[in-house]
Design an enzyme around this catalytic site. Structure first.
Site, short mmCIF file in Angstrom:
data_model
loop_
_atom_site.label_atom_id
_atom_site.label_comp_id
_atom_site.label_asym_id
_atom_site.label_seq_id
_atom_site.Cartn_x
_atom_site.Cartn_y
_atom_site.Cartn_z
N LYS A 124 50.26 44.87 34.39
CA LYS A 124 50.92 43.57 34.56
C LYS A 124 52.41 43.63 34.26
O LYS A 124 53.21 42.96 34.92
CB LYS A 124 50.24 42.53 33.68
CG LYS A 124 48.83 42.24 34.19
CD LYS A 124 48.34 40.87 33.75
CE LYS A 124 47.08 40.50 34.51
NZ LYS A 124 45.86 40.94 33.84
N GLU A 208 52.23 34.30 27.58
CA GLU A 208 53.21 33.72 28.49
C GLU A 208 53.18 32.21 28.49
O GLU A 208 52.22 31.58 28.05
CB GLU A 208 53.07 34.30 29.90
CG GLU A 208 51.79 33.95 30.60
CD GLU A 208 51.74 34.46 32.03
OE1 GLU A 208 52.17 35.59 32.29
OE2 GLU A 208 51.26 33.69 32.89
N HIS A 243 39.06 30.09 34.48
CA HIS A 243 40.01 30.92 35.22
C HIS A 243 39.37 31.72 36.34
O HIS A 243 39.93 32.71 36.79
CB HIS A 243 40.77 31.85 34.26
CG HIS A 243 41.51 31.09 33.21
ND1 HIS A 243 42.66 30.41 33.48
CD2 HIS A 243 41.24 30.86 31.91
CE1 HIS A 243 43.07 29.80 32.39
NE2 HIS A 243 42.21 30.06 31.43
N ARG A 300 43.32 44.95 46.44
CA ARG A 300 41.98 45.10 47.01
C ARG A 300 41.71 43.95 47.97
O ARG A 300 42.53 43.04 48.09
CB ARG A 300 40.95 45.04 45.90
CG ARG A 300 41.12 43.77 45.06
CD ARG A 300 39.98 43.51 44.15
NE ARG A 300 40.36 42.69 43.00
CZ ARG A 300 40.36 41.37 42.98
NH1 ARG A 300 40.00 40.68 44.03
NH2 ARG A 300 40.72 40.71 41.90
#
Lengths: 514, 173
Positions: A124, A208, A243, A300
């Site tokens: 990330k 974040e 999520h 992907r």
């Protein structure tokens, strides 16, 4: 198609996956006239994907870390069957750079991006840096992952609550927690780290800034190894629980042609910067003012890829294979025209009213809907067992309409037509959401479900439904008991009262002209 | 004529079924409904209630046959229903017993999985909604909460233990 010098025709594809995505890839193999090889674990011996493939290889016990995740076993299966390519699907080994490299070393084509690309974009932090360099806007957050609670907490206070805790090696909502206030921070961090550690073997997390009520909108990209890269519109995936996406649509109700172009070009930007080859998805969060922020790149095929296929008319798996063969893209950006609107409802074996708790068991009845605009990518058939070892998604209902309204109406119709019993499913959940006024207007965000259904109250039994269920149960009891008493007393013409009863009612129903 | 007391989501229905020469009529809370039943397969049938078409799958699970509990799968929903003989239900009510007295005596694993956290200990008072046990299954953590206030008598699992569906994990006083 133009063949490049290095182009190598793929003849046999091993699908290193299970469930609906394995079925999806097998279908593409059939469409391309290629031979498909399925792999299966102990509990998947008779799974639907195995039944559809040309060849199948056993790869180990049911737990995925003893079968679908064992690289040696997958490679061995490919060698044994002479497969010249491996399609990883999504999940399992799909975003594993080491596995992609392993395939390359063994002379097997990995249908996906290059190992370096997977490695960089799968990290990330590196992905974020690359995005910033390529000029993509990003959400404020930590520059490096940490497992130091003091450092993490200090940073959270600096950027201000709410904050998002994200596993460094995460995906699919695992190891992810939103923290609304400082008091809840430590426990959330502990849970996220534990989930991340157990799922990915790495307990480090990022902190974040958490955007309030953003939309999740992603861009599908397709790139060949000759430097051609196009975007195929967006997918709105704001309807999420824990999520994880549950309903997706394309196009997004808020994306204008101008915004689509800007997001598309941003996506191409990071694709080029990372040397991307194949199909991929660049995810963004879109704020209320329609400013967008780079989230991550999924290297992907996505679960929700069919909505893009429905509105572009392009078979993404087929294009993945073509790109893997080293061919040039058959399309330019100008060729991509979006036609109509598509929805996807993910059908999970879960109980929506118990917080989407997985439900295992056997499908006692299973019948999928059909009709105009309807496509069901299903990984199961009637009497399939839903094992505890894997993701509980059993099918994707994908519906196309000439506009959003028609697509919505057709999706509702298809949900009515679905028959499923034996395990709990999210069908009724979808039906409820698709009638929600805010959803119908397209007024959604990633917080939609928790705002609209804070108590998971998706049931909303209406009077008619409850009354019908009561009658059905009473009739069942009556008929069951009656059948027993009649057969015990013995019938002179050797027929049970059950048969007589049905004969009589059957004649009443079918007697008239139709 | 069979008369039943049927409970759906805590709402009670008084249903009398009249059956004569192949016709079935249901009187539900005083209102008449014409019912046609066509068996499809096993527990599945096609019902026409006042001509309204309903494909249903009425299933019992184990003890359900005795206690009158059924699960009705219809219109994409799984609806728990209790069917009792009217007279028995009357007697039960006279005795002051609710049909869904589920005094939580224990917490039983609703699915197989791995216990990743135990949030209670013996002697602890829990309120409805308090977390009891966290079980990981299908790669997700599921937090199971107390359904009613109770005192924990015994905790039968520890973190890291695998459990099967139906295992008793926590006992209450």
């Amino acid at each position: 198609m133009i063949m490049s010098k290095q182009a190598k025709k793929i003849k046999k594809i091993l699908i290193a996956n299970r469930g609906e995505i394995a079925v999806r890839v097998i279908r593409a193999c059939d469409d391309l006239g290629l031979t498909s090889v399925a792999v299966f674990s102990e509990c998947d011996r008779t799974a639907y994907h195995v039944r559809l493939a040309h060849e199948a290889v056993y790869i180990g016990p049911s737990p995925s870390n003893e079968s679908y995740l064992v690289q040696d076993n997958i490679i061995r299966a490919a060698k044994e069957t002479g497969a010249d390519a491996i399609h990883p699907g999504y999940g399992f080994l799909a975003e594993n750079a080491e596995f992609a490299q392993r395939c390359a070393d063994e002379g097997i084509i990995f249908i996906g991006p290059k190992p370096e690309t997977i490695r960089t974009l799968g990290d990330k932090l590196q992905a974020r840096e690359m995005a910033m360099k390529a000029g993509l806007p990003v959400v404020p957050g930590t520059d490096s992952p940490t497992d130091d609670i003091t450092v993490a907490k200090k940073f959270a206070s600096k950027i201000g609550y709410p904050v998002l805790i994200k596993a460094a090696a995460g995906g699919g909502g695992k190891g992810m927690r939103v923290v609304k206030s400082e008091e809840a921070f430590e426990e959330s961090l502990a849970t996220a780290a534990r989930e991340a550690k157990s799922a990915f073997g790495d307990g480090r997390v990022f902190i974040e800034k958490y955007l309030v009520k953003p939309r999740h909108i992603e861009i599908q990209i397709l790139c060949d190894e000759h430097g051609n890269c196009i975007y195929l519109g967006e997918r709105e995936c704001s309807i999420q629980r824990r999520h994880q996406k549950v309903i997706e649509e394309s196009p997004s109700p808020v994306v204008t042609p101008e915004l689509r172009q800007r997001m598309g070009e941003a996506a191409i930007g990071i694709a080029r910067a990372s040397g991307y080859v194949g199909a991929g998805t660049v995810e963004f969060l879109v704020d209320k003012d329609l400013s967008f922020y780079f989230l991550e790149v999924n290297t992907r095929l996505q679960v929700e890829h069919p909505v893009t296929e429905m509105i572009t008319g392009i078979d993404l798996v087929k294009e993945q294979v073509a790109v893997a063969e080293g061919r040039h893209l058959r399309f330019t950006q100008d060729d991509i025209k979006l036609n109509g609107h598509a929805f996807e409802c993910r059908i999970y074996a879960e109980d929506p009213e118990a917080g989407f708790m997985p439900s295992t068991g056997q499908l006692k009845n299973y019948r999928i809907p059909a009709g105009p605009g309807v496509r069901v990518d299903s990984g199961v058939v009637i009497f399939s067992e839903i094992p505890i070892y894997y993701d509980p998604m059993i099918a994707k209902l994908v519906v196309w309409g000439s506009d959003r309204e028609e697509a919505l109406a057709r999706t509702r119709r298809a949900l009515e037509e679905y028959r499923l019993s034996g395990v709990k499913s999210t069908i009724s959940f979808h039906r409820t959401v698709l009638q929600n006024e805010r959803f119908v207007k397209g007024d959604i965000s990633t917080h939609f479900l928790e705002e609209e259904y804070p108590e998971n109250n998706y049931g909303n039994y209406d009077d008619e439904l409850m009354e019908s269920a009561a009658i059905a149960a009473a009739v069942e009891k009556f008929l069951t008991e009656r059948k027993i008493s009649v057969s015990n007393s013995g019938s002179s013409h050797g027929r049970s009262g059950w048969v007589n009863y049905h004969r009589a009612t059957g004649l009443r129903k079918f007697g008239g002209s139709r | 004529m069979p008369r039943y007391t049927v409970t759906v989501d805590e709402r009670e229905y008084d249903i009398t079924l009249e059956y004569f020469s192949g016709r079935l009529e249901a009187v539900i809370n005083g209102e008449k409904r014409r019912v046609l039943v066509h068996k499809l397969q096993d527990t599945r049938s096609l019902l026409l209630i006042d001509n309204r078409v309903l494909e249903v799958d009425v299933r019992t699970n184990g003890a359900g046959t005795v206690s009158g509990e059924r699960i009705v799968f219809m219109r994409g929903r799984e609806i728990p229903v209790t069917v009792e003989d009217y007279s028995l239900a009357q007697m039960r009510k006279t005795a002051g017993i609710s049909s869904h007295v589920k005094t939580e005596k224990s917490f039983v694993a609703p699915m197989p999985g791995l216990v990743v956290d135990v949030r209670v200990e013996p002697g602890q008072q829990v309120n409805s909604g308090d977390p009891l046990v966290v079980i990981e299954a299908m790669k997700m953590e599921n937090v199971f909460k107390a359904k009613s206030a109770a005192t924990v008598k015994a905790v039968l699992v520890t973190s890291g233990q695998s459990v099967e569906k139906g295992d008793t994990l926590v006992e209450f006083e």
